[in-house]
Design a protein around this motif. Structure first.
Motif, PDB file in Angstrom:
ATOM      1  N   PRO A 168       0.864  -1.214  -0.127  1.00  0.00           N
ATOM      2  CA  PRO A 168       0.143  -0.103   0.034  1.00  0.00           C
ATOM      3  C   PRO A 168       0.836   1.238   0.100  1.00  0.00           C
ATOM      4  N   ALA A 169       0.273   2.562  -0.185  1.00  0.00           N
ATOM      5  CA  ALA A 169       0.861   3.700  -0.233  1.00  0.00           C
ATOM      6  C   ALA A 169       0.989   3.749   1.490  1.00  0.00           C
ATOM      7  N   PRO A 170       2.354   4.418   1.564  1.00  0.00           N
ATOM      8  CA  PRO A 170       2.707   4.920   3.091  1.00  0.00           C
ATOM      9  C   PRO A 170       1.670   5.553   3.713  1.00  0.00           C
ATOM     10  N   GLU A 171       1.547   5.265   5.073  1.00  0.00           N
ATOM     11  CA  GLU A 171       0.526   6.383   5.934  1.00  0.00           C
ATOM     12  C   GLU A 171       1.314   7.778   5.968  1.00  0.00           C
ATOM     13  N   GLN A 172       0.449   8.674   6.013  1.00  0.00           N
ATOM     14  CA  GLN A 172       0.955   9.979   6.181  1.00  0.00           C
ATOM     15  C   GLN A 172       1.110  10.218   7.835  1.00  0.00           C
ATOM     16  N   PRO A 173       1.637  11.066   8.320  1.00  0.00           N
ATOM     17  CA  PRO A 173       2.214  11.348   9.708  1.00  0.00           C
ATOM     18  C   PRO A 173       0.786  11.629  10.253  1.00  0.00           C
ATOM     19  N   ILE A 174       0.502  11.393  11.520  1.00  0.00           N
ATOM     20  CA  ILE A 174      -0.728  11.948  12.235  1.00  0.00           C
ATOM     21  C   ILE A 174      -0.426  13.273  12.893  1.00  0.00           C
ATOM     22  N   THR A 175      -0.956  14.274  12.362  1.00  0.00           N
ATOM     23  CA  THR A 175      -0.627  15.824  12.997  1.00  0.00           C
ATOM     24  C   THR A 175      -1.576  16.217  13.908  1.00  0.00           C
ATOM     25  N   SER A 176      -2.709  15.685  14.249  1.00  0.00           N
ATOM     26  CA  SER A 176      -3.558  15.816  15.459  1.00  0.00           C
ATOM     27  C   SER A 176      -4.177  14.719  16.074  1.00  0.00           C
ATOM     28  N   PRO A 177      -4.494  14.717  17.220  1.00  0.00           N
ATOM     29  CA  PRO A 177      -4.980  13.562  17.931  1.00  0.00           C
ATOM     30  C   PRO A 177      -6.455  13.044  17.070  1.00  0.00           C
ATOM     31  N   VAL A 178      -6.578  11.941  16.733  1.00  0.00           N
ATOM     32  CA  VAL A 178      -7.833  11.269  16.239  1.00  0.00           C
ATOM     33  C   VAL A 178      -8.750  10.661  17.476  1.00  0.00           C
ATOM     34  N   ILE A 179      -9.736  11.305  17.552  1.00  0.00           N
ATOM     35  CA  ILE A 179     -10.560  10.920  18.570  1.00  0.00           C
ATOM     36  C   ILE A 179     -11.818  10.287  18.205  1.00  0.00           C
ATOM     37  N   SER A 180     -12.057   9.000  18.676  1.00  0.00           N
ATOM     38  CA  SER A 180     -13.347   8.259  18.805  1.00  0.00           C
ATOM     39  C   SER A 180     -13.989   7.991  20.160  1.00  0.00           C
ATOM     40  N   GLU A 181     -15.345   7.526  19.860  1.00  0.00           N
ATOM     41  CA  GLU A 181     -16.027   7.043  21.128  1.00  0.00           C
ATOM     42  C   GLU A 181     -16.896   5.768  20.501  1.00  0.00           C
ATOM     43  N   VAL A 182     -16.426   4.614  21.492  1.00  0.00           N
ATOM     44  CA  VAL A 182     -17.155   3.471  21.289  1.00  0.00           C
ATOM     45  C   VAL A 182     -18.281   3.239  22.537  1.00  0.00           C
ATOM     46  N   TYR A 183     -19.456   2.804  22.103  1.00  0.00           N
ATOM     47  CA  TYR A 183     -20.334   2.497  23.265  1.00  0.00           C
ATOM     48  C   TYR A 183     -20.713   0.984  23.258  1.00  0.00           C
ATOM     49  N   GLY A 184     -21.161   0.584  24.450  1.00  0.00           N
ATOM     50  CA  GLY A 184     -21.580  -0.812  24.653  1.00  0.00           C
ATOM     51  C   GLY A 184     -21.693  -1.000  26.041  1.00  0.00           C
ATOM     52  N   PRO A 185     -22.240  -2.071  26.516  1.00  0.00           N
ATOM     53  CA  PRO A 185     -22.580  -2.208  28.100  1.00  0.00           C
ATOM     54  C   PRO A 185     -21.405  -2.702  28.695  1.00  0.00           C
ATOM     55  N   SER A 186     -20.356  -3.098  28.650  1.00  0.00           N
ATOM     56  CA  SER A 186     -19.407  -3.316  29.467  1.00  0.00           C
ATOM     57  C   SER A 186     -18.730  -1.901  30.049  1.00  0.00           C
ATOM     58  N   ALA A 187     -17.680  -2.310  31.144  1.00  0.00           N
ATOM     59  CA  ALA A 187     -17.120  -1.065  31.684  1.00  0.00           C
ATOM     60  C   ALA A 187     -16.230  -0.177  30.851  1.00  0.00           C
ATOM     61  N   GLU A 188     -16.337   1.125  31.231  1.00  0.00           N
ATOM     62  CA  GLU A 188     -15.455   2.061  30.402  1.00  0.00           C
ATOM     63  C   GLU A 188     -14.138   2.003  30.502  1.00  0.00           C
ATOM     64  N   ASN A 189     -13.470   2.550  29.546  1.00  0.00           N
ATOM     65  CA  ASN A 189     -11.811   2.467  29.586  1.00  0.00           C
ATOM     66  C   ASN A 189     -11.467   3.461  28.389  1.00  0.00           C
ATOM     67  N   ILE A 190      -9.983   3.825  28.385  1.00  0.00           N
ATOM     68  CA  ILE A 190      -9.526   4.356  27.485  1.00  0.00           C
ATOM     69  C   ILE A 190      -8.360   3.587  26.647  1.00  0.00           C
ATOM     70  N   THR A 191      -8.123   3.949  25.639  1.00  0.00           N
ATOM     71  CA  THR A 191      -6.869   3.493  24.676  1.00  0.00           C
ATOM     72  C   THR A 191      -6.091   4.877  24.157  1.00  0.00           C
ATOM     73  N   ILE A 192      -5.015   4.916  24.236  1.00  0.00           N
ATOM     74  CA  ILE A 192      -4.144   5.861  23.423  1.00  0.00           C
ATOM     75  C   ILE A 192      -3.135   5.049  22.888  1.00  0.00           C
ATOM     76  N   ALA A 193      -3.219   5.359  21.366  1.00  0.00           N
ATOM     77  CA  ALA A 193      -2.224   4.465  20.574  1.00  0.00           C
ATOM     78  C   ALA A 193      -1.597   5.375  19.535  1.00  0.00           C
ATOM     79  N   PHE A 194      -0.210   4.624  19.429  1.00  0.00           N
ATOM     80  CA  PHE A 194       0.525   5.474  18.326  1.00  0.00           C
ATOM     81  C   PHE A 194       1.013   4.487  17.348  1.00  0.00           C
ATOM     82  N   ARG A 195       1.183   5.144  16.151  1.00  0.00           N
ATOM     83  CA  ARG A 195       1.660   4.111  14.977  1.00  0.00           C
ATOM     84  C   ARG A 195       3.198   4.217  14.614  1.00  0.00           C
ATOM     85  N   SER A 196       3.639   2.842  14.910  1.00  0.00           N
ATOM     86  CA  SER A 196       5.047   2.802  14.870  1.00  0.00           C
ATOM     87  C   SER A 196       5.865   2.171  13.676  1.00  0.00           C
TER      88      SER A 196
END
Length: 979
Positions: free
Chosen positions: A312-340
């Motif tokens: 594939p074509a190379p990914e471009q650098p992420i220049t601002s945080p990409v924020i998403s929300e996921v909903y469901g019945p289980s307990a809440e948590n948070i994931t912060i992820a970086f592409r290496s």
């Protein structure tokens, strides 16, 4: 004095780590039978890498510890290489490669083929038709022709052959870059096994497709009920807006699932399942010179073909945080992820070290600053490395009264601590030492070996096994300056994604609807000529090895404590366990006290200093209480045994009350208890306990909220301090002699002349199922899950062998009655099983558990199907012989080793058995007939009453329908959990 003590304590392992040398070189040689292979000098796994004349890679790692071989066939093909208009295709194909070829899986291939060709053509028309009514009509034709084709197909012949030769763990998986087929076989079955594997990939036939497709639908629905899976997919999608890591899921889209193409699947197979894109990988009891020749002969028919790599074509650098929300019945948590970076980049090495700096379970930044200080419910980090890119994640769950943004700030704060270098300078060397300890303790495991080799083959086209073998040295040579330079370049303020997992209704879910499927014929009692020939191939005998506990275990006394010891003659690792026959049923506060221990310091050391000291020693301790037993255990490098034990004893006897730590633990405990109520697995466990024991049961025997809040730090510390005074055993596996062990333990582990009294244990009475009952609890989910529960006859060792064979026959693997009927024939579930459970102690009875996970609208049919099998046991001679023979082969190849020798002895004692009971079981199985399991079925299961436990969405399951199965009780969460 304190600093000097810690310096002496930590010295040994650091000196040893400093001696690590990069001593791994590629070598190439030729075996006596003419096969050239490469290997890496000083490779502890002794891996040989062959490239056969047709391009097939063969990786072999001999290991003689038991007469078994772990096998993987790896293909560099996964969801990355799925066609854009047929996502999920690699995963489909994985399922279908269990269905046979033109030689097996069919009673009459010439008659079956025209029907399958017709099904192929109908699916092509179906996929191009958009009118709903016309699609229904075409599907009716597919269903009808599939029924006629099934008159000639034999379901699960592959699994039956594997069972007959004594295979275990028959499975496969598909992921982003790989499809891997998995087996574990007796070492005497190699010839049979390779004959089957070679045939399996020669000309696979895509039969019994529409019912298998329905199983994939169910798998898709299960993924939509899994909040963790939804977080993962969202994280990948945010990090990879271009690459298929984020753009295509392994299971595929609903639209593509509804419009499959057998032609596209077949084209995909011929494109990627070629020898130069595949590897045969094996670890275990074999002569590699002999084995490689057999592999070559088996797979030489395969012809190489140029494979177009996914590029594939190379990914471009992420220049601002990409924020998403996921909903469901289980307990809440948070994931912060970086592409290496890629597998071959320096990122892999540096992020593995940084992963250890963040979270190593004891002395990392997250361990000490967040978990130890109880600033969150839990926090951790992980690196997922793939061929083209890696994903580095920080994850955490909030404690009571904490927002996800609070947690996010704490995680980002620890990144800043890393970038500033606010961690112990010795930590990197300790990470390498502990990594070595982990590798050393797992390298005699064949499964670990083959999975490590698979990982290497999938991710790298170039020969990089040398880098894998030398990875430990490379980790140990990383400097703190290198870590800081990398961290400050890699972790920027804006190059990450954040996924908030929030509790709430997911309004985006669209389930895959149930199609109209007529049950297909499985021809369960029949065999193809190919299978008959395979089963007729002779096997060399493997002599079973039974334990003589009198010689295998050295027994003695250390003061007042009984000692059981097994010598470790393989490496320099030890495992020590102080085992108590007391637990939560004796004192509900005991588990809480032992968990509290990890947050306490002493009069000499803080809790943080103790954690660092254990980690620097490459040692770890744990303290936990089950229902009826507790243990305080220690493991690590034997050269540091005395220092580690001295530190553990110091902590146990001198820990001090810490009110702030207790308040933090109470907060986290309350949050964890609330989270459990949002976990469907925990809810189902509570339902099954209600069915087994009634309203007062082990699952809800918990501290009430008032009891939890009233506990003081002083009373918990008093429980910890009292532990050495209660009766316990000393269990040890390691290199020390009995005299050396006794001297080392007696020096610091003092026991009283007479043991302190243990409180009487709470008793729980199992209910008698004298009427059908239904226990239901609501959960917001796509599927429904149902269990059958019944308490059976009292324990009797003479019944164990019959139970084991019955389980193999009735509800164990893919060839069992339950799986063949409910999934293969009727397509009513993705997951289903049933078994008779053997109790752990002689005072408990046998029990029965059945399970079906299906769409809610399929539940009535699934219940009927399971009940039919529970009431009438079909007599299939071939299946019975396979079930019986499989158990015999399991017993012949079973080798109990290490600490398992001691634990098996204790387990047998609980059931009132002396000696090794496997010999008597083996003799009993050899003489067993179908009448024995039929008698068990008739006496214990057929026509009996059951407790049904059901979890599902009350919108999709009507109470009046549930009442048809028995007296209905809808349970609330407080009743289930006891708080």
């Amino acid at each position: 004095m304190k600093k000097l003590f810690l310096t002496l304590l930590l010295g040994g392992v650091l000196c040893q780590t400093a001696k690590l040398q990069n001593n791994y070189q590629w070598e190439e040689t030729q075996s006596a039978n003419g096969y050239t292979y490469k290997y890496v000098s000083n490779d502890p796994m002794g891996v040989r890498i062959y490239t056969l004349s047709n391009g097939l890679t063969v990786m072999l790692s001999p290991n003689k510890k038991e007469p078994r071989i772990a096998y993987r066939l790896a293909v560099r093909a996964g969801s990355n290489t799925d066609p854009k208009d047929h996502t999920g295709l690699a995963h489909y194909l994985e399922h279908l490669l269990f269905k046979g070829t033109d030689k097996y899986g069919s009673l009459d291939w010439e008659k079956e083929k025209p029907k399958l060709d017709s099904i192929d053509a109908l699916y092509e028309v179906y996929g191009k038709t958009t009118d709903p009514e016309k699609r229904k009509e075409i599907y009716k034709q597919i269903d009808a022709v599939s029924g006629r084709a099934s008159q000639y197909s034999i379901a699960n012949e592959y699994d039956k052959m594997m069972t007959a030769m004594g295979a275990q763990s028959t499975n496969a998986h598909t992921w982003v870059e790989e499809t891997v087929y998995e087996e574990d076989i007796p070492s005497n079955a190699v010839d049979k096994f390779l004959a089957v594997q070679a045939e399996r990939f020669r000309n696979p036939i895509l039969r019994i497709f529409h019912t298998e497709l329905e199983a994939v639908y169910e798998e898709k629905n299960r993924s939509m009920d899994n909040d963790g899976w939804k977080v993962l997919e969202t994280t990948y999608r945010n990090l990879f807006p271009t690459h298929n890591y984020g753009q295509q899921t392994t299971i595929g889209t609903i639209e593509h699932l509804k419009n499959p193409s057998l032609t596209a699947i077949r084209d995909y197979y011929h494109k990627y399942y070629v020898p130069n894109n595949m590897a045969v990988i094996m670890a275990g009891d074999f002569d590699p010179d002999v084995l490689v020749k057999k592999i070559d002969a088996a797979f030489s028919y395969m012809q190489p073909k140029t494979v177009a790599e996914y590029n594939p074509a190379p990914e471009q650098p992420i220049t601002s945080p990409v924020i998403s929300e996921v909903y469901g019945p289980s307990a809440e948590n948070i994931t912060i992820a970086f592409r290496s970076g890629a597998e071959t980049s320096k990122d892999k090495l540096m992020l593995n070290v940084i992963d250890g700096i963040f979270a190593n379970g004891k002395a990392g930044l997250l361990d000490l600053n967040l978990n130890k200080q109880q600033k969150v419910l839990s926090a951790g980090s992980t690196l997922s490395q793939y061929k083209d890119y890696g994903i580095f994640e920080l994850k955490a769950s909030p404690k009571q009264g904490q927002t996800l943004d609070d947690v996010k700030a704490l995680l980002l704060g620890q990144i800043e601590e890393l970038k500033k270098g606010n961690f112990d300078d010795k930590l990197i060397k300790a990470i390498a030492a502990n990594y070595k300890l982990s590798k050393l303790s797992s390298q005699d495991n064949n499964t670990v070996r083959v999975n490590t080799m698979v990982d290497n083959f999938i991710k790298t086209k170039a020969a990089t096994w040398q880098e894998d073998v030398a990875f430990l040295d490379a980790m140990g040579n990383v400097t703190k300056a290198e870590v800081l330079a990398f961290a400050n370049q890699f972790f920027k303020d804006n190059n990450y994604t954040v996924v908030y997992k929030r509790k709430g209704e997911d309004k985006s879910i669209t389930k895959v609807e149930k199609p109209a499927i007529t049950p297909v014929e499985t021809n369960a009692g029949k065999e193809s000529p190919f299978v008959k020939n395979i089963n007729a191939m002779p096997l060399a005998a493997i002599k079973p090895v039974w334990l003589d506990y009198n010689t295998a275990i050295q027994k003695g006394k250390i003061d007042n404590a009984e000692v059981m010891q097994v010598a470790n003659k393989q490496n320099g690792l030890f495992n020590l366990n102080f085992r108590y026959e007391m637990g939560k049923w004796n004192d509900k506060k005991l588990p809480f006290a032992l968990e509290y221990l990890q947050y306490l310091g002493t009069d000499k050391y803080t809790s943080e200093e103790i954690s660092k000291a254990f980690y620097q020693l490459a040692a770890s301790f744990s303290a936990s209480a089950g229902n009826e037993e507790s243990s305080i255990s220690l493991n690590g490098l034997n050269e540091n045994f005395s220092q580690a034990l001295e530190l553990l004893e110091h902590l146990l006897r001198n820990c001090k009350p810490d009110a702030a730590a207790l308040e933090g633990l109470k907060n986290r405990m309350q949050k964890a208890r609330a989270n459990a109520k949002a976990n469907k697995g925990a809810i189902m466990q509570g339902l099954v306990n209600q069915a087994t024991y009634g309203p007062q049961n082990p699952f809800n025997y918990n501290l009430s909220d008032a009891e939890l809040n009233a506990i003081s730090a002083e009373e918990l510390v008093a429980i910890i301090h009292a532990m050495p005074s209660f009766k316990h055993q000393v269990l040890y596996y390691g290199p020390l002699s009995p005299a050396a062990l006794s001297a080392a333990v007696k020096k610091v582990h003092k026991t009283p002349a007479s043991w302190a009294a243990i409180s009487a244990a709470q008793k729980f009475t199992r209910v008698v199922q004298d009427e059908n009952k239904v226990f239901f609890s609501h959960y917001d989910m796509v599927q429904a899950e149902m269990s059958w529960a019944r308490n059976l006859a009292p324990y009797d060792f003479k019944k164990e062998a019959v139970v084991d064979v019955f389980n193999n026959y009735f509800g164990g693997g893919m060839g069992s009655l339950v799986f063949q009927t409910i999934r293969e024939s009727k397509a009513l579930a993705y997951s289903t099983y049933a078994f008779v459970g053997t109790p752990a102690k002689k005072t408990d009875p046998f029990s029965f558990i059945g399970y079906v996970g299906s769409q809610a609208d399929k539940l009535p049919e699934a219940v009927t199907a399971m009940n039919e099998l529970i009431n009438i046991l079909p007599d299939r001679a071939n299946a019975f012989e396979q079930a019986r023979g499989s158990l015999l082969k399991d017993l012949e190849t079973d080798r109990v080793e290490k600490m398992g020798i001691i634990y098996s002895y204790i387990a047998n004692q609980k059931k009132g058995l002396t000696g090794d009971p496997r010999k008597a079981k083996y003799d009993q199985v050899k003489a067993m007939s179908f009448k024995d399991i039929q008698a068990l079925h008739n006496q214990e299961l057929s026509g009996k009453k059951y407790s049904y436990t059901i979890i599902g969405n009350e919108k999709n399951i009507k109470q009046e329908d549930l009442s048809k199965y028995g007296a209905l009780k809808v349970l609330n969460l407080e009743e289930l959990f006891g708080y």
